[in-house]
Design an enzyme around this catalytic site. Structure first.
Site, PDB file in Angstrom:
ATOM      1  CG  ASN A 148     -14.632  26.629  10.827  1.00 59.23           C
ATOM      2  OD1 ASN A 148     -14.776  25.839   9.895  1.00 59.23           O
ATOM      3  ND2 ASN A 148     -14.086  27.822  10.670  1.00 59.23           N
ATOM      4  NE  ARG A 286     -15.138  31.119   1.354  1.00 61.08           N
ATOM      5  CZ  ARG A 286     -15.128  30.628   2.614  1.00 61.08           C
ATOM      6  NH1 ARG A 286     -16.221  30.666   3.362  1.00 61.08           N
ATOM      7  NH2 ARG A 286     -14.025  30.115   3.125  1.00 61.08           N
ATOM      8  CD  GLN A 315     -16.418  37.459   3.823  1.00 60.64           C
ATOM      9  OE1 GLN A 315     -17.477  36.895   3.785  1.00 60.64           O
ATOM     10  NE2 GLN A 315     -15.399  36.957   4.497  1.00 60.64           N
ATOM     11  CG  HIS A 334     -17.129  34.892   6.970  1.00 63.26           C
ATOM     12  ND1 HIS A 334     -16.367  34.611   5.874  1.00 63.26           N
ATOM     13  CD2 HIS A 334     -17.455  33.687   7.495  1.00 63.26           C
ATOM     14  CE1 HIS A 334     -16.230  33.310   5.734  1.00 63.26           C
ATOM     15  NE2 HIS A 334     -16.879  32.725   6.727  1.00 63.26           N
TER      16      HIS A 334
HETATM   17  P1  NDP Z   1     -17.296  19.548   2.081  1.00 64.38           P
HETATM   18  O1  NDP Z   1     -16.294  19.371   1.001  1.00 64.38           O
HETATM   19  O2  NDP Z   1     -17.359  18.545   3.170  1.00 64.38           O
HETATM   20  O3  NDP Z   1     -18.758  19.651   1.451  1.00 64.38           O
HETATM   21  C1  NDP Z   1     -19.032  20.288   0.247  1.00 64.38           C
HETATM   22  C2  NDP Z   1     -20.102  19.500  -0.471  1.00 64.38           C
HETATM   23  O4  NDP Z   1     -20.445  20.210  -1.664  1.00 64.38           O
HETATM   24  C3  NDP Z   1     -19.621  18.116  -0.873  1.00 64.38           C
HETATM   25  O5  NDP Z   1     -20.440  17.159  -0.248  1.00 64.38           O
HETATM   26  C4  NDP Z   1     -19.724  18.094  -2.405  1.00 64.38           C
HETATM   27  O6  NDP Z   1     -20.286  16.860  -2.830  1.00 64.38           O
HETATM   28  C5  NDP Z   1     -20.661  19.250  -2.695  1.00 64.38           C
HETATM   29  N1  NDP Z   1     -20.368  19.907  -3.962  1.00 64.38           N
HETATM   30  C6  NDP Z   1     -19.182  20.345  -4.425  1.00 64.38           C
HETATM   31  N2  NDP Z   1     -19.316  20.882  -5.643  1.00 64.38           N
HETATM   32  C7  NDP Z   1     -20.629  20.788  -5.959  1.00 64.38           C
HETATM   33  C8  NDP Z   1     -21.394  21.146  -7.086  1.00 64.38           C
HETATM   34  N3  NDP Z   1     -20.834  21.727  -8.150  1.00 64.38           N
HETATM   35  N4  NDP Z   1     -22.714  20.907  -7.066  1.00 64.38           N
HETATM   36  C9  NDP Z   1     -23.303  20.312  -6.000  1.00 64.38           C
HETATM   37  N5  NDP Z   1     -22.622  19.937  -4.898  1.00 64.38           N
HETATM   38  C10 NDP Z   1     -21.299  20.176  -4.886  1.00 64.38           C
HETATM   39  O7  NDP Z   1     -17.049  21.009   2.653  1.00 64.38           O
HETATM   40  P2  NDP Z   1     -17.513  21.605   4.046  1.00 64.38           P
HETATM   41  O8  NDP Z   1     -18.888  21.156   4.356  1.00 64.38           O
HETATM   42  O9  NDP Z   1     -16.461  21.396   5.068  1.00 64.38           O
HETATM   43  O10 NDP Z   1     -17.492  23.168   3.686  1.00 64.38           O
HETATM   44  C11 NDP Z   1     -18.250  23.667   2.614  1.00 64.38           C
HETATM   45  C12 NDP Z   1     -17.896  25.127   2.400  1.00 64.38           C
HETATM   46  O11 NDP Z   1     -18.356  25.903   3.479  1.00 64.38           O
HETATM   47  C13 NDP Z   1     -16.397  25.425   2.338  1.00 64.38           C
HETATM   48  O12 NDP Z   1     -15.872  25.208   1.039  1.00 64.38           O
HETATM   49  C14 NDP Z   1     -16.340  26.863   2.722  1.00 64.38           C
HETATM   50  O13 NDP Z   1     -16.403  27.688   1.574  1.00 64.38           O
HETATM   51  C15 NDP Z   1     -17.585  27.079   3.564  1.00 64.38           C
HETATM   52  N6  NDP Z   1     -17.282  27.332   4.983  1.00 64.38           N
HETATM   53  C16 NDP Z   1     -17.778  28.467   5.564  1.00 64.38           C
HETATM   54  C17 NDP Z   1     -17.490  28.765   6.870  1.00 64.38           C
HETATM   55  C18 NDP Z   1     -18.047  29.989   7.533  1.00 64.38           C
HETATM   56  O14 NDP Z   1     -17.530  30.419   8.561  1.00 64.38           O
HETATM   57  N7  NDP Z   1     -19.093  30.590   7.005  1.00 64.38           N
HETATM   58  C19 NDP Z   1     -16.602  27.919   7.684  1.00 64.38           C
HETATM   59  C20 NDP Z   1     -16.255  26.664   7.019  1.00 64.38           C
HETATM   60  C21 NDP Z   1     -16.542  26.438   5.707  1.00 64.38           C
HETATM   61  P3  NDP Z   1     -20.024  16.279  -4.306  1.00 64.38           P
HETATM   62  O15 NDP Z   1     -18.547  16.286  -4.504  1.00 64.38           O
HETATM   63  O16 NDP Z   1     -20.649  14.924  -4.255  1.00 64.38           O
HETATM   64  O17 NDP Z   1     -20.741  17.185  -5.254  1.00 64.38           O
END
Ligand code: NDP
Length: 386
Positions: A148, A286, A315, A334
């Site tokens: 999603n 989140r 939630q 959400h």
């Molecule tokens: P991804 O893992 O593809 O992207 C997360 C990004 O965050 C990565 O590119 C990572 O890059 C970066 N990241 C992780 N830790 C850090 C940090 N400490 N500082 C800076 N950047 C950071 O995940 P998605 O895009 O698929 O999803 C992201 C989040 O969205 C999910 O974990 C979920 O919680 C939320 N979500 C919400 C939904 C909703 O309905 N509202 C539905 C789907 C997801 P790098 O490792 O280089 O730092």
């Protein structure tokens, strides 16, 4: 025979099934990064476009599970010691829930589930599971990666435009019979020319950047690993080595990182103090990435011109959660990843994971968060164990 305990959000207040607005769904053939769509074997237990995330939809799992001799229990009552979820937990081999209506699987609850082998997130984001406790107990945690992400990216774009253009208050004025143009436009700006920054340019964050590019904004991002040079060039991205550096120059910021110990409360009073007066913050990742009361203070002081998104803690959010009633907010429950389009993909992915699990086949690494007592697959890149 296994017992699958599925925690789903309640049916529509008007009854189930709802009257659907459309007869069909667009067909997509894959995800933008080349990952293939969920590919369960055999028929789906639902029609794509059905509301499968609520109790009566059962994620379409019943035909498959019952044909294979498994027991499906579907509950909605999930919070507190006397909830139906807690009562049924001791018999569960598998627990499934969606982040929109999360079954919080704490260490205490995992201890109450001696048979538990698989905690499956129908959607993305497994922070509602105590990942350390799951790893310690040998419970596998999996989610339906990418299912999603585009649904969420579209919601982010909608929220950015809604806040910057002051759409929601203007709509309310139209809805209530009013026509005061000045009231509608005195907080309305064009997005064109603004600086937009993403913290976490992963599957969702990158999709948001791509979608905003045609609005002629200046695009910025921060994450720990830089994107490939060709992507930075294609989108004319400015990389920031810290989130602090990004928020100081951006008019609109969106946070898209997973939630784990060191990202919790990333947006606190200190971070807000660095932002431009009148910035907008959109969080669909989140709720706990932002300090609840610091957001309220930033809105009240005018530091933030708007806050929007769809994620809260806990939630469902309590009725008196301050984000519900604070001014200049574009919050929804959400829902961004729970469009009927998103549901079709994550329900199909849930079925695929269950089939692999029951048939003793490896679960795709891109779906694994915890396995074999440690972070695994995509989870090893996304989370840290505390
Ligand atoms: P991804 O893992 O593809 O992207 C997360 C990004 O965050 C990565 O590119 C990572 O890059 C970066 N990241 C992780 N830790 C850090 C940090 N400490 N500082 C800076 N950047 C950071 O995940 P998605 O895009 O698929 O999803 C992201 C989040 O969205 C999910 O974990 C979920 O919680 C939320 N979500 C919400 C939904 C909703 O309905 N509202 C539905 C789907 C997801 P790098 O490792 O280089 O730092």
């Amino acid at each position: 025979m296994a017992t699958v305990l599925c925690v789903l959000f309640p049916d529509p207040a008007s009854g189930y099934p709802p009257e659907y607005a459309r007869n069909d769904m667009p067909v997509i053939t894959g995800y933008p990064n080349g990952q293939t769509l969920p590919s369960p074997r055999g028929p789906l237990g639902f029609r794509p476009g059905d509301l499968v995330g609520s109790v009566s939809g059962e994620l379409g799992l019943r035909p498959y599970l019952e044909a294979n001799g498994h027991k499906l229990i579907v509950v909605s009552d999930k919070d507190g010691d006397s909830s139906e979820f807690e009562r049924r937990l001791p018999e569960a081999d598998v627990v499934i829930s969606q982040p929109f209506w999360p079954a919080y699987l704490t260490a205490e609850r995992i201890a109450k589930a001696p048979n538990l082998k698989l905690a499956l997130t129908a959607g993305i984001g497994s922070d509602h599971v105590d990942l350390s406790a799951a790893a310690h107990r040998g419970v596998t945690v999996a989610e339906v990666t990418f299912s999603n992400c585009i649904s969420v990216a579209e919601h982010v774009v909608m929220t950015v435009l809604s806040l910057v253009r002051n759409y929601l208050p203007a709509h309310e004025i139209a809805d209530s019979g009013g026509w005061n143009i000045a009231d509608c436009v005195s907080r309305s700006y064009d997005l064109e020319g603004m600086h937009f920054g993403i913290i976490g340019a992963g599957r969702i964050g990158l999709a948001v950047l791509r979608r905003l590019k045609p609005f002629d904004v200046h695009l910025h991002y921060h994450q720990r690993h830089r994107l490939p040079t060709d992507v930075e060039t294609e989108l004319n991205l400015t990389f920031h080595p810290t989130p602090q550096s990004l928020v100081q120059v951006c008019d609109v910021v969106s946070v898209q990182t997973p939630l784990y110990a060191s990202t919790e409360n990333m947006f606190d009073d200190r971070m807000f103090s660095l932002m431009k007066r009148g910035a907008y913050l959109i969080n669909t990742a989140r709720g706990k990435l932002c300090d609840r009361d610091a957001v309220l203070r930033a809105i009240q002081s005018g530091k933030l011109a708007g806050y929007g998104g769809d994620v809260w803690f806990p939630q469902p959010a309590p009725a008196d959660h301050p984000w519900r009633s604070m001014p200049h907010q574009g919050m929804t429950p959400h829902i961004s990843g729970a469009s009927l389009s998103g549901q079709a993909r994550y329900a199909a992915g849930t079925l695929e994971i269950l089939q692999d699990f029951f048939e003793g086949k490896p679960i795709r690494p891109e779906y694994l968060i915890v396995d074999g007592g440690n972070l695994a697959g995509v989870g090893a890149a996304s989370y840290r164990l505390t």
